[in-house]
Design an enzyme around this catalytic site. Structure first.
Site, short mmCIF file in Angstrom:
data_model
loop_
_atom_site.label_atom_id
_atom_site.label_comp_id
_atom_site.label_asym_id
_atom_site.label_seq_id
_atom_site.Cartn_x
_atom_site.Cartn_y
_atom_site.Cartn_z
N LYS A 78 38.33 -1.55 -10.65
CA LYS A 78 38.46 -1.14 -12.05
C LYS A 78 38.64 0.38 -12.12
O LYS A 78 38.10 1.10 -11.28
CB LYS A 78 37.17 -1.58 -12.78
CG LYS A 78 37.14 -1.41 -14.28
CD LYS A 78 35.86 -2.04 -14.84
CE LYS A 78 35.72 -1.84 -16.34
NZ LYS A 78 34.52 -2.52 -16.88
N SER A 153 35.16 -5.64 -20.76
CA SER A 153 36.15 -4.61 -20.54
C SER A 153 36.84 -4.68 -19.17
O SER A 153 37.85 -4.02 -18.97
CB SER A 153 35.49 -3.23 -20.68
OG SER A 153 34.54 -3.05 -19.66
N SER A 177 30.78 -7.11 -19.49
CA SER A 177 32.16 -6.78 -19.11
C SER A 177 32.67 -7.39 -17.81
O SER A 177 33.86 -7.33 -17.54
CB SER A 177 32.32 -5.27 -19.03
OG SER A 177 32.58 -4.77 -20.30
N1 GLN Z 1 31.73 -5.66 -24.90
C1 GLN Z 1 30.60 -4.82 -24.75
C2 GLN Z 1 30.87 -3.48 -25.39
O1 GLN Z 1 31.86 -3.34 -25.97
C3 GLN Z 1 30.23 -4.68 -23.31
C4 GLN Z 1 31.14 -3.80 -22.57
C5 GLN Z 1 30.73 -3.62 -21.15
O2 GLN Z 1 29.97 -4.41 -20.59
N2 GLN Z 1 31.20 -2.54 -20.55
O3 GLN Z 1 30.11 -2.58 -25.28
#
Ligand code: GLN
Length: 489
Positions: A78, A153, A177
């Site tokens: 990532k 994400s 994420s």
């Molecule tokens: N969807 C969650 C957020 O927007 C988690 C994102 C993540 O785990 N980086 O914060």
């Protein structure tokens, strides 16, 4: 040679072929590069791929003579993990052109085992989001349906693994994420216990919640990658000095008699297809000998509001460093003597809408006069959520629930409604607040042929239990073998 293309194989299928010389690492890399060249345009799983740099990296890796557990295997990472000398941007304009000065600890560990590091899987900017639509470099699309999101994400990592544009990948998980995109794309995603994997070299979102973990084609590969990246690291003071078991060796241990807790799920907001798949999966676990019982997890109903206070507070503080001084973008002020104006212009131009929303929310909940009402209160609720899990794990070994209340949604559907977007995280967030490990595994398909994920959670540092039950389930089912039919760009 197997009938399937090399890039369609798993890490554990490739390893013996590469070690015995039946397949060369160069053949594998070229097969993968050709597949990426053919399909990345349609799916946007990678922000970019530098083919020559990868060939050169492989040459050096082979010259080093290392023949470790990931010998010659490309591992996708990532865009928020530092890879020495490579661009690392968190899919943000504010870090455009930034080259990481060192390798993250996880990257170093992958290299030690002979892996070829493949940057830069697409993501929501700074990992803010659940759809990978918040990337400054364009959205990633779901390999099962190009009109739908891959989740986020770590959507680029999940889509790449699902589409065989990656052998295995690393993502990060602050509130879901890794697990939510894994469930949207029919792959395995594991968020380790907080402290299990070093965060050194992971660009911070919310430092008390962030963990790095694997996204893979099956559970055995997840065990394989976790064994490589887990363990104490003096460079991360929050990494735990806890011994790392051999996750692969423990996969086949019996699951008979494991106690599985099933919390009550709300009647609303959960798609009937998801409910059906998860209920069917629970029956499979019972057939495997697990003792399933109903449990209560009080306070997890409050996890969304708690998370969005704690996570934004930490994000606003972590993002204060992007001011045009040390890293990435700088927008000079018209009035050259004004430092504040330079900060303002840089941050206005460099951050996307969601990043700005998080900074504003986080600054607000930490501000004088509101700190007690919001941040402090949220930290108290966080403690209650943690206790709920401690109680649950005194009665059972594993907690089971859906990974996400829905299958993949359409691109654009939730972009203008942040609250709807935040609701995608309802089942994943509590594991981060409590610091416990959790895995998402494929458990079926919706009536519109979209993947559904099953989530298993365990007590801190009991990843081997998660992997063991997930493996038994996977052996008893075929969901993880299904692959999407890709479209051309
Ligand atoms: N969807 C969650 C957020 O927007 C988690 C994102 C993540 O785990 N980086 O914060």
């Amino acid at each position: 040679m197997p009938a399937r293309a090399p890039s369609a194989l798993t890490i554990h299928e490739l390893h013996p072929l590469l070690i015995s010389g039946q397949l060369s690492p160069a053949e594998l890399l070229e097969d993968l590069l050709a597949r990426i060249a053919g399909h990345n345009g349609a799916y946007g799983a990678y922000i970019d791929v530098a083919a020559d740099q990868l060939r050169e990296q492989l040459r050096r890796q082979l010259a080093s003579g290392r023949r470790g557990r990931l010998f010659g295997i490309p591992i996708t990472v990532k865009d928020n993990l530092c890879v020495a000398g490579e661009q690392t941007t968190c899919a943000s304009k504010i870090l455009a052109g930034f080259r990481a000065p060192y390798d993250a600890t996880v990257i170093e560990r992958l290299r030690q085992e002979g892996a070829v590091i493949v940057p830069r899987a697409n993501m929501d900017e700074f990992a803010f989001g659940s759809s990978t639509e918040n990337s400054a470099y364009g959205a990633t699309r779901n390999p099962w349906d190009r009109q739908r999101v891959p989740g986020g994400s770590s959507g680029g990592s999940a889509a790449a693994v699902a589409a065989d544009l990656a052998i295995g990948a690393l993502g990060s998980d602050t509130g879901g994420s890794i697990r939510q995109p894994a469930s949207f794309c029919n792959v395995v995603g594991l968020k380790p216990t907080y402290g299990r994997v070093s965060r050194y070299g992971l660009i911070a979102f919310a430092s008390s919640l962030d963990q790095i973990g694997p996204l893979t084609k099956d559970v055995r590969d997840a065990a394989h990658l976790l064994s490589v990246i887990a363990g104490h690291d003096p460079m991360d003071s929050t990494s735990a000095p806890v011994e790392v078991p051999d996750y692969v060796a423990q996969l086949e241990a019996p699951v008979n008699g494991l106690r599985v807790g099933l919390p009550r799920l709300p009647e609303e907001g959960i798609e009937p297809d998801v409910r059906r798949c998860v209920e069917a999966a629970v029956q499979v676990l019972q057939r495997l000998g697990a003792a399933v019982e109903r449990i209560e997890l009080p306070f997890i109903d409050h996890s969304i509001e708690t998370y969005y206070i704690v996570a934004t507070a930490e994000a606003s503080s972590n993002l204060a460093r992007y001011a045009g001084v040390h890293y990435g973008l700088r927008e000079p002020a018209e009035d050259r003597s004004s430092l504040i104006e330079m900060y303002l212009r840089t941050r206005t131009a460099g951050f996307g809408a969601e990043a700005k929303r998080r900074i504003l929310l986080g600054t607000y909940v930490l501000s004088h006069g509101y700190y007690d009402a919001y941040y402090l209160k949220a930290m108290q609720v966080r403690t209650l959520i943690k206790r709920s899990f401690e109680q649950a794990f005194s009665r059972c070994d594993i907690v089971v629930m859906p990974t996400s209340p829905t299958a993949a949604f359409r691109l654009g559907e939730r972009l203008t409604d942040p609250l709807q977007m935040y609701l995608s995280d309802i089942y994943t967030i509590s594991a981060n607040l409590a610091g416990v490990p959790a895995i998402s595994i494929p458990c079926g398909f919706s009536s519109s042929q979209l993947p559904v994920g099953l989530q298993l959670l365990a007590a801190p540092f009991r990843e081997e239990l998660l992997l063991r039950l997930a493996y038994a389930y996977e052996q008893a089912t075929e969901w993880h073998r299904r692959r999407p039919a890709l479209e051309q760009a």
